[in-house]
Scaffold this active site. Structure first.
Site, PDB file in Angstrom:
ATOM      1  CE1 TYR A  76      -4.341  -1.135  -0.348  1.00 56.61           C
ATOM      2  CE2 TYR A  76      -3.385  -2.999   0.799  1.00 56.61           C
ATOM      3  CZ  TYR A  76      -4.397  -2.452   0.045  1.00 56.61           C
ATOM      4  OH  TYR A  76      -5.467  -3.224  -0.348  1.00 56.61           O
TER       5      TYR A  76
ATOM      6  CG  ASP B   1      -7.293   6.561  -8.141  1.00 55.73           C
ATOM      7  OD1 ASP B   1      -8.226   7.385  -8.199  1.00 55.73           O
ATOM      8  OD2 ASP B   1      -7.131   5.670  -9.017  1.00 55.73           O
TER       9      ASP B   1
ATOM     10  CG  HIS C 288     -13.948  -1.391  -3.207  1.00 51.09           C
ATOM     11  ND1 HIS C 288     -13.668  -1.989  -4.423  1.00 51.09           N
ATOM     12  CD2 HIS C 288     -15.140  -1.907  -2.818  1.00 51.09           C
ATOM     13  CE1 HIS C 288     -14.651  -2.822  -4.746  1.00 51.09           C
ATOM     14  NE2 HIS C 288     -15.560  -2.778  -3.793  1.00 51.09           N
TER      15      HIS C 288
ATOM     16  CB  CYS D 238      -6.269   1.317  15.262  1.00 57.09           C
ATOM     17  SG  CYS D 238      -5.676  -0.015  16.311  1.00 57.09           S
TER      18      CYS D 238
ATOM     19  CB  CYS E 270      -3.210   2.300  17.224  1.00 59.68           C
ATOM     20  SG  CYS E 270      -4.588   3.118  18.020  1.00 59.68           S
TER      21      CYS E 270
ATOM     22  N   GLY F 187     -14.244   0.868 -17.139  1.00 58.42           N
ATOM     23  CA  GLY F 187     -12.980   0.282 -16.695  1.00 58.42           C
ATOM     24  C   GLY F 187     -13.077  -0.629 -15.490  1.00 58.42           C
TER      25      GLY F 187
ATOM     26  CG  ASN G 102     -13.754  -2.948 -19.842  1.00 59.87           C
ATOM     27  OD1 ASN G 102     -12.726  -3.384 -20.360  1.00 59.87           O
ATOM     28  ND2 ASN G 102     -14.052  -3.139 -18.575  1.00 59.87           N
TER      29      ASN G 102
HETATM   30  C1  BJW Z   1      -9.905  -0.412 -19.287  1.00 60.10           C
HETATM   31  C2  BJW Z   1      -8.747   0.289 -19.569  1.00 60.10           C
HETATM   32  C3  BJW Z   1      -8.899   1.560 -20.175  1.00 60.10           C
HETATM   33  C4  BJW Z   1      -8.160  -1.536 -18.604  1.00 60.10           C
HETATM   34  N1  BJW Z   1     -10.114   2.014 -20.448  1.00 60.10           N
HETATM   35  N2  BJW Z   1     -11.103   0.050 -19.606  1.00 60.10           N
HETATM   36  C5  BJW Z   1     -20.030 -14.753  -5.218  1.00 60.10           C
HETATM   37  C6  BJW Z   1     -21.031 -13.889  -5.605  1.00 60.10           C
HETATM   38  C7  BJW Z   1     -21.102 -12.619  -5.075  1.00 60.10           C
HETATM   39  C8  BJW Z   1     -20.154 -12.172  -4.182  1.00 60.10           C
HETATM   40  C9  BJW Z   1     -19.154 -13.025  -3.811  1.00 60.10           C
HETATM   41  C10 BJW Z   1     -19.100 -14.298  -4.303  1.00 60.10           C
HETATM   42  N3  BJW Z   1     -18.012 -14.902  -3.752  1.00 60.10           N
HETATM   43  C11 BJW Z   1     -17.393 -14.037  -2.931  1.00 60.10           C
HETATM   44  C12 BJW Z   1     -18.086 -12.896  -2.944  1.00 60.10           C
HETATM   45  C13 BJW Z   1     -17.754 -11.666  -2.218  1.00 60.10           C
HETATM   46  C14 BJW Z   1     -16.615 -10.861  -2.803  1.00 60.10           C
HETATM   47  C15 BJW Z   1     -16.591 -10.967  -4.330  1.00 60.10           C
HETATM   48  O1  BJW Z   1     -17.242 -10.241  -5.046  1.00 60.10           O
HETATM   49  N4  BJW Z   1     -15.762 -11.835  -4.874  1.00 60.10           N
HETATM   50  C16 BJW Z   1     -15.697 -12.028  -6.326  1.00 60.10           C
HETATM   51  C17 BJW Z   1     -14.254 -12.129  -6.748  1.00 60.10           C
HETATM   52  C18 BJW Z   1     -16.540 -13.239  -6.673  1.00 60.10           C
HETATM   53  N5  BJW Z   1     -16.892  -9.519  -2.405  1.00 60.10           N
HETATM   54  C19 BJW Z   1     -16.544  -9.070  -1.214  1.00 60.10           C
HETATM   55  O2  BJW Z   1     -15.926  -9.752  -0.407  1.00 60.10           O
HETATM   56  C20 BJW Z   1     -16.961  -7.664  -0.852  1.00 60.10           C
HETATM   57  N6  BJW Z   1     -17.602  -7.646   0.395  1.00 60.10           N
HETATM   58  C21 BJW Z   1     -18.751  -8.297   0.600  1.00 60.10           C
HETATM   59  O3  BJW Z   1     -19.317  -8.914  -0.287  1.00 60.10           O
HETATM   60  O4  BJW Z   1     -19.229  -8.164   1.877  1.00 60.10           O
HETATM   61  C22 BJW Z   1     -20.293  -9.025   2.254  1.00 60.10           C
HETATM   62  C23 BJW Z   1     -19.652 -10.293   2.739  1.00 60.10           C
HETATM   63  C24 BJW Z   1     -19.076 -10.290   3.977  1.00 60.10           C
HETATM   64  C25 BJW Z   1     -18.496 -11.464   4.450  1.00 60.10           C
HETATM   65  C26 BJW Z   1     -18.477 -12.597   3.647  1.00 60.10           C
HETATM   66  C27 BJW Z   1     -19.042 -12.574   2.377  1.00 60.10           C
HETATM   67  C28 BJW Z   1     -19.634 -11.403   1.915  1.00 60.10           C
HETATM   68  C29 BJW Z   1     -15.747  -6.753  -0.723  1.00 60.10           C
HETATM   69  C30 BJW Z   1     -15.029  -6.562  -2.012  1.00 60.10           C
HETATM   70  C31 BJW Z   1     -13.791  -5.690  -1.786  1.00 60.10           C
HETATM   71  C32 BJW Z   1     -12.894  -5.622  -3.005  1.00 60.10           C
HETATM   72  N7  BJW Z   1     -11.680  -4.995  -2.630  1.00 60.10           N
HETATM   73  C33 BJW Z   1     -10.689  -4.706  -3.655  1.00 60.10           C
HETATM   74  C34 BJW Z   1      -9.450  -4.088  -2.954  1.00 60.10           C
HETATM   75  C35 BJW Z   1      -9.730  -2.647  -2.543  1.00 60.10           C
HETATM   76  C36 BJW Z   1      -8.556  -1.979  -1.953  1.00 60.10           C
HETATM   77  C37 BJW Z   1      -7.413  -1.876  -2.926  1.00 60.10           C
HETATM   78  O5  BJW Z   1      -7.511  -1.279  -3.995  1.00 60.10           O
HETATM   79  O6  BJW Z   1      -6.354  -2.412  -2.575  1.00 60.10           O
HETATM   80  O7  BJW Z   1     -11.231  -3.795  -4.610  1.00 60.10           O
HETATM   81  S1  BJW Z   1     -10.250  -6.111  -4.664  1.00 60.10           S
HETATM   82  C38 BJW Z   1     -10.170  -5.240  -6.209  1.00 60.10           C
HETATM   83  O8  BJW Z   1     -11.250  -5.577  -7.098  1.00 60.10           O
HETATM   84  C39 BJW Z   1     -10.403  -3.785  -5.823  1.00 60.10           C
HETATM   85  C40 BJW Z   1     -11.177  -3.281  -6.988  1.00 60.10           C
HETATM   86  O9  BJW Z   1     -11.864  -2.088  -6.613  1.00 60.10           O
HETATM   87  C41 BJW Z   1     -12.086  -4.432  -7.295  1.00 60.10           C
HETATM   88  C42 BJW Z   1     -12.640  -4.406  -8.689  1.00 60.10           C
HETATM   89  O10 BJW Z   1     -11.635  -4.460  -9.642  1.00 60.10           O
HETATM   90  P1  BJW Z   1     -11.788  -3.576 -10.966  1.00 60.10           P
HETATM   91  O11 BJW Z   1     -11.779  -2.145 -10.604  1.00 60.10           O
HETATM   92  O12 BJW Z   1     -12.932  -4.065 -11.750  1.00 60.10           O
HETATM   93  O13 BJW Z   1     -10.387  -3.834 -11.683  1.00 60.10           O
HETATM   94  P2  BJW Z   1      -9.937  -5.032 -12.649  1.00 60.10           P
HETATM   95  O14 BJW Z   1      -8.452  -4.992 -12.703  1.00 60.10           O
HETATM   96  O15 BJW Z   1     -10.568  -6.287 -12.272  1.00 60.10           O
HETATM   97  O16 BJW Z   1     -10.537  -4.646 -14.082  1.00 60.10           O
HETATM   98  C43 BJW Z   1     -10.042  -3.570 -14.835  1.00 60.10           C
HETATM   99  C44 BJW Z   1     -10.906  -3.449 -16.076  1.00 60.10           C
HETATM  100  O17 BJW Z   1     -10.521  -2.283 -16.774  1.00 60.10           O
HETATM  101  C45 BJW Z   1     -10.755  -4.622 -17.054  1.00 60.10           C
HETATM  102  O18 BJW Z   1     -12.055  -5.069 -17.436  1.00 60.10           O
HETATM  103  C46 BJW Z   1     -10.023  -4.011 -18.267  1.00 60.10           C
HETATM  104  O19 BJW Z   1     -10.451  -4.559 -19.499  1.00 60.10           O
HETATM  105  C47 BJW Z   1     -10.447  -2.571 -18.172  1.00 60.10           C
HETATM  106  N8  BJW Z   1      -9.508  -1.589 -18.718  1.00 60.10           N
HETATM  107  N9  BJW Z   1      -7.661  -0.463 -19.193  1.00 60.10           N
HETATM  108  C48 BJW Z   1     -11.214   1.216 -20.184  1.00 60.10           C
HETATM  109  N10 BJW Z   1      -7.810   2.315 -20.493  1.00 60.10           N
HETATM  110 ZN    ZN Z   2      -5.949   1.184  18.295  1.00 56.69          ZN
END
Ligand code: BJW
Ligand code: ZN
Length: 253
Positions: A71, A107, A122, A130, A156, A196, A222
């Site tokens: 990070y 960001d 997110h 903490c 913390c 994206g 996308n």
């Molecule tokens: C361009 C381009 C250009 C490139 N122009 N385009 C089954 C069903 C439903 C849910 C779940 C499930 N199994 C598990 C879950 C839950 C889980 C989940 O969804 N998992 C899936 C993988 C299946 N979700 C969670 O856990 C969430 N919480 C939750 O559900 O709480 C309830 C719960 C509690 C307890 C137990 C179970 C449920 C929380 C999700 C948190 C995600 N966190 C992250 C990290 C954030 C911090 C950090 O940045 O470090 O978020 S992971 C990562 O993925 C990050 C992103 O925000 C997120 C999405 O990614 P994103 O932005 O889509 O990026 P990419 O790289 O995947 O895609 C980029 C795209 O851009 C591509 O398509 C390219 O083609 C395109 N592109 N250049 C236009 N120039």
């Molecule tokens: Zn603390």
């Protein structure tokens, strides 16, 4: 001559007529600013790690110094980047339409690009708390290179627990207030742009469904197909920094 495909007139008309535009963004939005996406292979220092495996409570528990250093590398990187033409187009669009940004990105490029209504689903790269007592940590953090030697997170002030990034990892709940504001934003718009994101991570990936159920047009920007593509009114296979200025410019008289 440019190789960028033309935007269909029907999509330009949707953009020019919409009074309330909601834009759901993911990592591809910031790719042209030089911020790596999540599911692209990581480069340089972090090439041997899977980003989705580092963004978990399990990774933090196993090796907080490794996760903290990742990070701090991203914190440093984002501070060196600038909003791209897509971020700026969304900021500029506010002069002619009500534009709400719902972002999965941690960001601050939307804010620096001039958007005033941004909901961070997110969390933020610039907020810390903490991991034990949840107290916010507001002191400056050290993100200076080198980032290849894992460094311990700060302690913390209240309970000496390790300070963690203020972001949402897999398995964690999204913060309530941005989530509720985001649901309202996709319900109450005339056009939803989905830019994206791989549309793989829930609950963010479920937001377009709310708009779809209400008959609101959805346009995907996308470079690749995603699981959402077949549900969209139109898909623009054009990079965000090229597509968004063209969509927003329709408002310039
Ligand atoms: C361009 C381009 C250009 C490139 N122009 N385009 C089954 C069903 C439903 C849910 C779940 C499930 N199994 C598990 C879950 C839950 C889980 C989940 O969804 N998992 C899936 C993988 C299946 N979700 C969670 O856990 C969430 N919480 C939750 O559900 O709480 C309830 C719960 C509690 C307890 C137990 C179970 C449920 C929380 C999700 C948190 C995600 N966190 C992250 C990290 C954030 C911090 C950090 O940045 O470090 O978020 S992971 C990562 O993925 C990050 C992103 O925000 C997120 C999405 O990614 P994103 O932005 O889509 O990026 P990419 O790289 O995947 O895609 C980029 C795209 O851009 C591509 O398509 C390219 O083609 C395109 N592109 N250049 C236009 N120039
Ligand atoms: Zn603390």
């Amino acid at each position: 001559m440019t190789n960028t495909p033309a935007i269909p007139t029907s999509v330009l008309t949707l953009a020019s007529e919409a009074q309330r535009v909601t834009v759901l963004t993911g990592a591809g939005m910031s790719a042209e600013s030089g911020v790596p996406t999540f599911r692209d292979a990581q480069t340089g220092l972090w090439a041997r790690y899977d980003a989705t495996a580092l963004a978990t409570p399990e990774a933090w528990e196993r090796d907080p110094a490794l996760v903290w250093s990742w990070y701090m590398w991203r914190h440093h990187l984002v501070r060196q980047t600038e909003p791209n033409a897509g971020h700026k187009a969304l900021g500029g669009w506010e002069t002619t339409a009500s534009v709400t940004v719902v972002t999965q990105n941690i960001d601050d490029l939307h804010e620096r690009g001039g958007s005033s209504r941004v909901h961070h689903l997110h969390g933020s790269l610039f907020a810390f708390r903490c991991s034990r007592c949840s107290r916010p940590y507001t002191q400056p953090v050290d993100d200076t290179p080198p980032h290849d030697t894992p460094r311990k997170p700060p302690a913390c002030d209240e309970c000496a627990g390790p300070v963690r990034p203020g972001v949402v990892w897999f398995g964690e709940m999204l913060p309530n207030s941005p989530w509720e504001a985001s649901v309202r934003a996709v319900q109450d718009c005339d056009l939803l742009l989905v830019v994206g994101t791989s549309s793989l991570v829930y609950p963010a990936a479920g937001l377009p469904r709310i708009a779809q159920d209400r008959g609101i047009p959805i346009v995907e920007v996308n470079t690749e197909e995603t699981p959402l593509s077949t549900q969209c009114t139109a898909c623009l296979r054009i990079p965000a920094a090229s597509a968004l200025p063209r969509l927003a410019d329709m408002h310039v008289t």
